[in-house]
Design an enzyme around this catalytic site. Structure first.
Site, mmCIF file in Angstrom:
data_model
loop_
_atom_site.group_PDB
_atom_site.id
_atom_site.type_symbol
_atom_site.label_atom_id
_atom_site.label_comp_id
_atom_site.label_asym_id
_atom_site.label_seq_id
_atom_site.Cartn_x
_atom_site.Cartn_y
_atom_site.Cartn_z
ATOM 1 N N GLY A 161 111.920 47.657 -44.315
ATOM 2 C CA GLY A 161 111.933 49.098 -44.534
ATOM 3 C C GLY A 161 113.329 49.694 -44.604
ATOM 4 O O GLY A 161 113.586 50.592 -45.407
ATOM 5 N N GLN A 199 105.681 53.533 -41.143
ATOM 6 C CA GLN A 199 104.683 53.676 -40.083
ATOM 7 C C GLN A 199 103.292 54.033 -40.607
ATOM 8 O O GLN A 199 102.309 53.925 -39.870
ATOM 9 C CB GLN A 199 105.127 54.735 -39.062
ATOM 10 C CG GLN A 199 106.171 54.251 -38.077
ATOM 11 C CD GLN A 199 105.673 53.174 -37.129
ATOM 12 O OE1 GLN A 199 104.485 52.940 -36.974
ATOM 13 N NE2 GLN A 199 106.606 52.491 -36.468
ATOM 14 N N SER A 230 107.066 48.081 -44.847
ATOM 15 C CA SER A 230 107.537 46.890 -44.148
ATOM 16 C C SER A 230 106.369 46.022 -43.725
ATOM 17 O O SER A 230 105.265 46.527 -43.483
ATOM 18 C CB SER A 230 108.348 47.315 -42.917
ATOM 19 O OG SER A 230 108.848 46.195 -42.226
ATOM 20 N N HIS A 254 106.293 43.764 -40.964
ATOM 21 C CA HIS A 254 106.107 43.404 -39.553
ATOM 22 C C HIS A 254 105.404 44.483 -38.734
ATOM 23 O O HIS A 254 105.090 44.264 -37.563
ATOM 24 C CB HIS A 254 107.447 43.024 -38.905
ATOM 25 C CG HIS A 254 108.356 44.179 -38.626
ATOM 26 N ND1 HIS A 254 108.539 44.672 -37.354
ATOM 27 C CD2 HIS A 254 109.136 44.918 -39.442
ATOM 28 C CE1 HIS A 254 109.403 45.674 -37.403
ATOM 29 N NE2 HIS A 254 109.773 45.839 -38.653
ATOM 30 N N THR A 266 117.674 35.290 -53.439
ATOM 31 C CA THR A 266 116.432 34.611 -53.784
ATOM 32 C C THR A 266 115.249 35.312 -53.126
ATOM 33 O O THR A 266 115.285 35.612 -51.934
ATOM 34 C CB THR A 266 116.482 33.140 -53.330
ATOM 35 O OG1 THR A 266 117.615 32.510 -53.949
ATOM 36 C CG2 THR A 266 115.218 32.391 -53.726
ATOM 37 N N CYS A 279 115.205 50.508 -33.391
ATOM 38 C CA CYS A 279 116.445 50.536 -34.174
ATOM 39 C C CYS A 279 117.468 51.491 -33.567
ATOM 40 O O CYS A 279 118.622 51.511 -33.975
ATOM 41 C CB CYS A 279 116.142 50.947 -35.610
ATOM 42 S SG CYS A 279 115.073 49.785 -36.484
#
Length: 376
Positions: free
Chosen positions: A69, A175, A195, A197, A233, A322
């Site tokens: 994200g 979220q 995202s 995870h 990659t 974060c």
């Protein structure tokens, strides 16, 4: 240890882990390689792109895979700024945006940025947004769901205002992805990020959507992957696993919402003995993600409460992971206009698919006991 920090990250789903291993061992080719093994990897990649685009209700041509994200937010905003609808140097952003948004805005030179606070319900005030517009406004960035208190911002209304004024609109969907049906709102924005995870997929993978009608310029020159959107990659196994996680969680959207509403109510009820000390930062049910509870307990610092809960076997947090390493209060507390002392009292409790009712009650009882002992 009983986990109550699903807003920070989630455990990898066992079915998703199998997809990751299978893709890693059977579709290991570089998706840009021209041989058949590379072609198989490319086919899997494009199948994932199409499936995610269908789940989100957007054109697959605008979907790009990233490392998560934060990178998605950075690259999406840079892409929008490279292809403005009109000349100007004014940006409007939510004060409570994720640190990755603040990071990209802080590095911009020559721009004026207006940060919008949240009202007492944790929502952007639409009238204040409209009053902040100038002929120079070229970008608005407001996250869909706040990661610290779970309020759902009025993305549809903001998108309409931006469209009427020839302004790009970016929204951080990290979220809300996998927790809200995004088919109605995703096509309305210029760009969004997501995202893996947060939805029981692997870490280090996510994506960004840029409206295909926007002719953006690459931030990194000379990149051949993801049509120049980013270098490196492509992580096809992680993308396949994230897609599997998204497919699985979307089948559980409505059942999960009902479960989280019940768990939230149970925690509130368990905290009744100390209700005069507890302040929950929330909107009404229609604008609230029920799985995230941001609250403060008067007179008790959030970090101390988090450590006490940890001592008793419960993992909660004091806000976005974060931001925690910076030892500053959660950004949402500033946006809500809380004093520094009250901001330091903030804690976050978040539920996931493995959260049990009895564990929620146990957590609530533990918090009550901790507070009573602290106050005596």
């Amino acid at each position: 240890m009983i986990y109550f920090d699903f807003a920070a990250t989630t455990p990898l789903d066992s079915d998703v882990a199998e997809v990751f291993v299978q893709a890693s061992t059977e579709f290991y080719g570089n998706s840009n390689s021209l041989h058949d093994i590379g072609g198989q990897s490319q086919d899997l990649l494009e199948n994932c792109r199409e499936e995610l685009a269908n789940l989100l209700g957007v054109n697959k041509k605008g979907l790009y895979f990233t490392s998560g994200g934060s990178e998605g937010n950075f690259l999406a905003i840079e892409a929008l700024l490279s292809a403005l609808k009109k000349p100007g140097k004014h940006i409007i952003a939510g004060m409570a945006e994720h640190s990755s948004i603040h990071g990209v805005l802080s590095r911009l030179e020559g721009y004026t940025i207006t940060f919008l606070p949240l009202n007492s319900s944790g929502l952007i005030d639409i009238e204040e947004l409209e009053h902040s517009l100038t002929p120079e406004t070229i970008l608005v960035t407001v996250q869909h769901v706040n990661s610290e208190i779970g309020t759902i911002q009025p993305v549809e209304r903001i998108a309409r205002i931006c469209q009427e004024n020839d302004i790009h609109f970016h929204s951080d969907f990290v979220q809300s992805f996998g927790k809200i049906d995004l088919k109605k709102v995703a096509p309305l924005v210029s760009s969004f990020s997501f995202s893996g995870h947060k939805i029981y997929g692997p870490k280090g993978v996510g994506g960004a959507y840029i409206d295909p009608a926007i002719s953006w310029r690459p931030f990194f020159p000379g990149g051949s992957h993801e049509r120049g959107f980013r270098p490196g990659t492509v992580n096809v196994p992680a993308i396949a696993a994230m897609t599997a996680a998204a497919q699985k969680i979307h089948t559980q959207l409505f059942d999960s919402k009902d479960k989280f509403i019940a768990l939230r109510a149970a925690l509130m009820e368990t905290l009744e003995p100390i209700k005069e000390l507890v302040h929950i930062h929330q909107a009404d049910q229609s604008s609230q993600l029920p799985s995230i509870i941001g609250l403060g307990i008067s007179g008790i610092e959030g970090q101390w409460m988090m450590l006490e809960c940890n001592r008793y076997g419960f993992a909660i947090s004091t806000g976005s992971a974060c931001q925690i390493g910076m030892q500053t209060p959660a950004k949402v507390t500033e946006a809500l206009g809380l004093s520094l002392q009250v901001a330091k009292e903030f804690i976050r409790i978040s539920f996931g698919k493995s959260t049990k009712m009895e564990d929620v009650v146990k957590l609530g009882e533990t918090i009550v006991d901790i507070v009573k002992r602290f106050k005596n």
